[in-house]
Scaffold this motif. Structure first.
Motif, PDB file in Angstrom:
ATOM      1  N   ILE A  91       0.835  -1.199   0.000  1.00 25.02           N
ATOM      2  CA  ILE A  91       0.000   0.000   0.000  1.00 25.02           C
ATOM      3  C   ILE A  91       0.875   1.257   0.000  1.00 25.02           C
ATOM      4  O   ILE A  91       1.755   1.409   0.827  1.00 25.02           O
ATOM      5  N   VAL A  92       0.629   2.123  -0.958  1.00 18.40           N
ATOM      6  CA  VAL A  92       1.252   3.437  -0.949  1.00 18.40           C
ATOM      7  C   VAL A  92       0.398   4.293  -0.031  1.00 18.40           C
ATOM      8  O   VAL A  92      -0.817   4.346  -0.181  1.00 18.40           O
ATOM      9  N   THR A  93       1.014   4.936   0.924  1.00 18.76           N
ATOM     10  CA  THR A  93       0.265   5.721   1.894  1.00 18.76           C
ATOM     11  C   THR A  93      -0.541   6.790   1.184  1.00 18.76           C
ATOM     12  O   THR A  93       0.013   7.684   0.548  1.00 18.76           O
TER      13      THR A  93
ATOM     14  N   SER B 290      -6.356   2.636  -7.831  1.00 17.04           N
ATOM     15  CA  SER B 290      -5.089   2.580  -8.560  1.00 17.04           C
ATOM     16  C   SER B 290      -5.355   2.164 -10.005  1.00 17.04           C
ATOM     17  O   SER B 290      -6.393   1.587 -10.317  1.00 17.04           O
ATOM     18  N   THR B 291      -4.391   2.468 -10.872  1.00 10.18           N
ATOM     19  CA  THR B 291      -4.501   2.080 -12.277  1.00 10.18           C
ATOM     20  C   THR B 291      -3.187   1.484 -12.757  1.00 10.18           C
ATOM     21  O   THR B 291      -2.122   1.747 -12.193  1.00 10.18           O
ATOM     22  N   ILE B 292      -3.284   0.702 -13.819  1.00 13.15           N
ATOM     23  CA  ILE B 292      -2.133   0.219 -14.579  1.00 13.15           C
ATOM     24  C   ILE B 292      -2.411   0.558 -16.037  1.00 13.15           C
ATOM     25  O   ILE B 292      -3.519   0.339 -16.527  1.00 13.15           O
ATOM     26  N   THR B 293      -1.411   1.100 -16.724  1.00 11.79           N
ATOM     27  CA  THR B 293      -1.585   1.533 -18.102  1.00 11.79           C
ATOM     28  C   THR B 293      -0.779   0.652 -19.051  1.00 11.79           C
ATOM     29  O   THR B 293       0.385   0.358 -18.795  1.00 11.79           O
ATOM     30  N   THR B 294      -1.434   0.247 -20.133  1.00  6.54           N
ATOM     31  CA  THR B 294      -0.778  -0.515 -21.184  1.00  6.54           C
ATOM     32  C   THR B 294      -0.861   0.257 -22.491  1.00  6.54           C
ATOM     33  O   THR B 294      -1.822   0.986 -22.734  1.00  6.54           O
ATOM     34  N   LEU B 295       0.158   0.106 -23.291  1.00  9.58           N
ATOM     35  CA  LEU B 295       0.214   0.772 -24.590  1.00  9.58           C
ATOM     36  C   LEU B 295       0.984  -0.145 -25.522  1.00  9.58           C
ATOM     37  O   LEU B 295       2.163  -0.407 -25.298  1.00  9.58           O
ATOM     38  N   GLY B 296       0.316  -0.663 -26.540  1.00 11.21           N
ATOM     39  CA  GLY B 296       1.044  -1.542 -27.446  1.00 11.21           C
ATOM     40  C   GLY B 296       0.160  -2.272 -28.424  1.00 11.21           C
ATOM     41  O   GLY B 296      -1.028  -2.003 -28.561  1.00 11.21           O
ATOM     42  N   ARG B 297       0.758  -3.258 -29.078  1.00 12.22           N
ATOM     43  CA  ARG B 297       0.128  -4.030 -30.151  1.00 12.22           C
ATOM     44  C   ARG B 297      -0.440  -5.326 -29.602  1.00 12.22           C
ATOM     45  O   ARG B 297       0.225  -6.030 -28.847  1.00 12.22           O
ATOM     46  N   ASN B 298      -1.673  -5.643 -30.017  1.00 16.31           N
ATOM     47  CA  ASN B 298      -2.343  -6.866 -29.592  1.00 16.31           C
ATOM     48  C   ASN B 298      -2.833  -7.609 -30.834  1.00 16.31           C
ATOM     49  O   ASN B 298      -3.896  -7.306 -31.362  1.00 16.31           O
TER      50      ASN B 298
ATOM     51  N   GLY C  33      -1.476   5.513  -8.123  1.00 13.82           N
ATOM     52  CA  GLY C  33      -1.768   4.937  -6.808  1.00 13.82           C
ATOM     53  C   GLY C  33      -0.683   3.956  -6.409  1.00 13.82           C
ATOM     54  O   GLY C  33       0.505   4.268  -6.471  1.00 13.82           O
ATOM     55  N   VAL C  34      -1.074   2.759  -6.021  1.00 16.85           N
ATOM     56  CA  VAL C  34      -0.119   1.720  -5.636  1.00 16.85           C
ATOM     57  C   VAL C  34       0.861   1.445  -6.774  1.00 16.85           C
ATOM     58  O   VAL C  34       2.012   1.099  -6.539  1.00 16.85           O
ATOM     59  N   PHE C  35       0.414   1.629  -8.003  1.00 17.25           N
ATOM     60  CA  PHE C  35       1.220   1.277  -9.167  1.00 17.25           C
ATOM     61  C   PHE C  35       1.897   2.477  -9.829  1.00 17.25           C
ATOM     62  O   PHE C  35       2.201   2.436 -11.021  1.00 17.25           O
ATOM     63  N   ARG C  36       2.180   3.527  -9.061  1.00 18.73           N
ATOM     64  CA  ARG C  36       2.902   4.674  -9.612  1.00 18.73           C
ATOM     65  C   ARG C  36       4.218   4.197 -10.211  1.00 18.73           C
ATOM     66  O   ARG C  36       4.931   3.401  -9.608  1.00 18.73           O
ATOM     67  N   MET C  37       4.510   4.678 -11.394  1.00 12.11           N
ATOM     68  CA  MET C  37       5.746   4.358 -12.118  1.00 12.11           C
ATOM     69  C   MET C  37       5.879   2.862 -12.401  1.00 12.11           C
ATOM     70  O   MET C  37       6.978   2.318 -12.466  1.00 12.11           O
ATOM     71  N   ALA C  38       4.768   2.190 -12.607  1.00 16.28           N
ATOM     72  CA  ALA C  38       4.800   0.751 -12.879  1.00 16.28           C
ATOM     73  C   ALA C  38       5.413   0.466 -14.241  1.00 16.28           C
ATOM     74  O   ALA C  38       5.382   1.289 -15.146  1.00 16.28           O
ATOM     75  N   ARG C  39       5.946  -0.741 -14.351  1.00 16.53           N
ATOM     76  CA  ARG C  39       6.427  -1.265 -15.624  1.00 16.53           C
ATOM     77  C   ARG C  39       6.255  -2.769 -15.570  1.00 16.53           C
ATOM     78  O   ARG C  39       6.142  -3.356 -14.498  1.00 16.53           O
ATOM     79  N   GLY C  40       6.197  -3.386 -16.735  1.00 19.39           N
ATOM     80  CA  GLY C  40       6.044  -4.827 -16.752  1.00 19.39           C
ATOM     81  C   GLY C  40       5.404  -5.309 -18.029  1.00 19.39           C
ATOM     82  O   GLY C  40       5.509  -4.660 -19.079  1.00 19.39           O
ATOM     83  N   ILE C  41       4.704  -6.434 -17.909  1.00 20.11           N
ATOM     84  CA  ILE C  41       4.123  -7.082 -19.082  1.00 20.11           C
ATOM     85  C   ILE C  41       2.790  -7.712 -18.720  1.00 20.11           C
ATOM     86  O   ILE C  41       2.594  -8.164 -17.594  1.00 20.11           O
ATOM     87  N   ILE C  42       1.885  -7.697 -19.677  1.00 14.35           N
ATOM     88  CA  ILE C  42       0.608  -8.401 -19.555  1.00 14.35           C
ATOM     89  C   ILE C  42       0.640  -9.552 -20.550  1.00 14.35           C
ATOM     90  O   ILE C  42       0.984  -9.357 -21.715  1.00 14.35           O
TER      91      ILE C  42
END
Length: 186
Positions: free
Chosen positions: A19-21, A128-136, A152-161
């Motif tokens: 949890i981000v305070t 909180s949100t997670i943002t994706t941008l790419g080709r599907n 929110g909790v996912f500030r500055m997130a990176r990764g893969i779906i």
């Protein structure tokens, strides 16, 4: 950097230290970021893409003059506000919504260009949100989408779906989503 594993399966959360305070402003959070640890979280849920029926969640908002004659619908632009649930059934526990814009962007194959926010409306990550941008490339058995940020909790997130088609129907398609997310904990 230190890493810890937070695993989420079908809405059941396995760790409470992410949890981000909420009392911290973004500026305060950013100033403390040097002392934060990077953690990884695995999330799993289902996206319900209602194309037809009484309550569609996908709406065409634009298209080129050639979209209707293109075998790949090249040039169509769609807005989505899809339901996210913990299981593949529409009456499963609600996790949130997938909201954004999708364009059909390939003349040869049916492939989407997506700019989508995963908006958590329930549970531990609510707000909180997670943002994706790419080709599907929608007809591939397994697809990967990059995670390019979050809030929110996912500030500055990176990764893969990683996504696969669970069921496909003319009215509603259901997609299995597994997210591998790096983010920070203060």
């Amino acid at each position: 950097m230190l890493y810890s594993m937070v695993i989420v399966f079908a809405g059941a959360y396995a760790n409470d230290n992410v949890i981000v305070t909420p009392e911290l402003t973004v500026e305060e959070w950013f100033q403390k970021l040097d002392h934060a640890k990077e953690i990884k979280t695995k999330l799993h849920f289902y996206l319900h893409d209602a194309i037809r029926g009484n309550n569609p969640t996908v709406w065409k908002v634009a298209g080129s003059k050639n979209s209707s004659t293109s075998p790949t619908y090249f040039g169509d632009v769609l807005m989505i506000d899809d339901l996210l649930t913990s299981g593949p059934e529409a009456n499963s526990e609600i996790v949130g919504r997938a909201q954004g814009i999708i364009g059909l962007a390939d003349l040869q194959d049916v492939a989407l260009h997506e700019s989508v926010n995963i908006v958590f409306t329930e549970g531990k990550y609510k707000g909180s949100t997670i943002t994706t941008l790419g080709r599907n490339p929608v007809f591939n058995q397994v697809r990967e989408l990059p995670i390019v940020g979050g809030t929110g909790v996912f500030r500055m997130a990176r990764g893969i779906i990683v996504t696969t088609t669970h069921t496909s129907d003319p009215a509603v398609s259901v997609f299995k989503y597994t997210l591998y997310v790096y983010h920070y904990s203060l």
